[in-house]
Design a protein around this motif. Structure first.
Motif, PDB file in Angstrom:
ATOM      1  N   LYS A  21      20.070   1.122  61.106  1.00  0.00           N
ATOM      2  CA  LYS A  21      20.126   1.210  59.640  1.00  0.00           C
ATOM      3  C   LYS A  21      20.701  -0.090  59.088  1.00  0.00           C
ATOM      4  N   SER A  22      20.105  -0.536  58.018  1.00  0.00           N
ATOM      5  CA  SER A  22      20.615  -1.717  57.341  1.00  0.00           C
ATOM      6  C   SER A  22      21.074  -1.319  55.940  1.00  0.00           C
ATOM      7  N   ILE A  23      20.953  -2.196  54.986  1.00  0.00           N
ATOM      8  CA  ILE A  23      21.501  -1.956  53.655  1.00  0.00           C
ATOM      9  C   ILE A  23      20.952  -0.681  53.025  1.00  0.00           C
ATOM     10  N   ASN A  40      29.386   0.942  42.889  1.00  0.00           N
ATOM     11  CA  ASN A  40      30.650   0.916  42.130  1.00  0.00           C
ATOM     12  C   ASN A  40      31.629  -0.165  42.600  1.00  0.00           C
ATOM     13  N   GLY A  41      31.235  -0.995  43.551  1.00  0.00           N
ATOM     14  CA  GLY A  41      32.108  -2.066  44.021  1.00  0.00           C
ATOM     15  C   GLY A  41      33.020  -1.677  45.169  1.00  0.00           C
ATOM     16  N   LYS A  55      29.931  -1.930  60.603  1.00  0.00           N
ATOM     17  CA  LYS A  55      29.202  -2.507  59.488  1.00  0.00           C
ATOM     18  C   LYS A  55      29.976  -2.162  58.227  1.00  0.00           C
ATOM     19  N   ILE A  56      30.079  -3.140  57.333  1.00  0.00           N
ATOM     20  CA  ILE A  56      30.770  -2.960  56.062  1.00  0.00           C
ATOM     21  C   ILE A  56      29.780  -3.286  54.956  1.00  0.00           C
ATOM     22  N   GLY A  63      24.286  -8.114  44.127  1.00  0.00           N
ATOM     23  CA  GLY A  63      23.490  -7.541  45.203  1.00  0.00           C
ATOM     24  C   GLY A  63      24.393  -6.964  46.274  1.00  0.00           C
ATOM     25  N   PHE A  64      23.784  -6.329  47.246  1.00  0.00           N
ATOM     26  CA  PHE A  64      24.544  -5.772  48.365  1.00  0.00           C
ATOM     27  C   PHE A  64      24.886  -6.858  49.371  1.00  0.00           C
TER      28      PHE A  64
END
Length: 116
Positions: A21-23, A40-41, A55-56, A63-64
């Motif tokens: 899984k990615s973004i 929401n940041g 993964k963070i 953008g992500f």
């Protein structure tokens, strides 16, 4: 390197995630399973089943961004007995986690050498 000037809310996703899984896949987990807004940041932390990769995911208003960290010789001390789908972390707990410490029990990771 610091990712943020001030760390926003940090959420650790309890279950292990398929790291293919990615973004888009991780944002879907945030929205559908955690029932939070991916826009929401806040910072969302995910771990693989082997507990050697993190993964963070976060939204930075343009953008992500997706950060990836792999431990070479040890595993991340991932909280196992969480009642809820996610856990809110403090900035200090995020730094402990990224440095290989247990966010609840503070067990250090030690390395003898790096094999290349």
């Amino acid at each position: 390197m610091k990712m943020f000037t001030s760390v926003p809310d940090v959420f650790l996703y309890r279950d292990f995630v398929d790291f293919r899984k990615s973004i888009n896949g991780l944002a879907a987990i945030v929205e559908q399973q955690m029932r939070l807004s991916a826009l929401n940041g806040s910072v969302y932390v995910f771990c693989n089943k082997g507990r050697d990769k993190l993964k963070i995911l976060y939204w930075d208003k343009t953008g992500f961004a997706l950060w990836y960290k792999r431990l070479e010789k040890d595993t991340f001390k991932w909280p196992k007995k969480l009642e809820q789908q996610s856990m809110n972390l403090t900035e200090q707990q995020l730094h402990w986690l990224l440095n290989g410490f247990d966010v609840l029990g503070h067990q250090a990771v030690s390395y003898a050498s790096v094999a290349l």
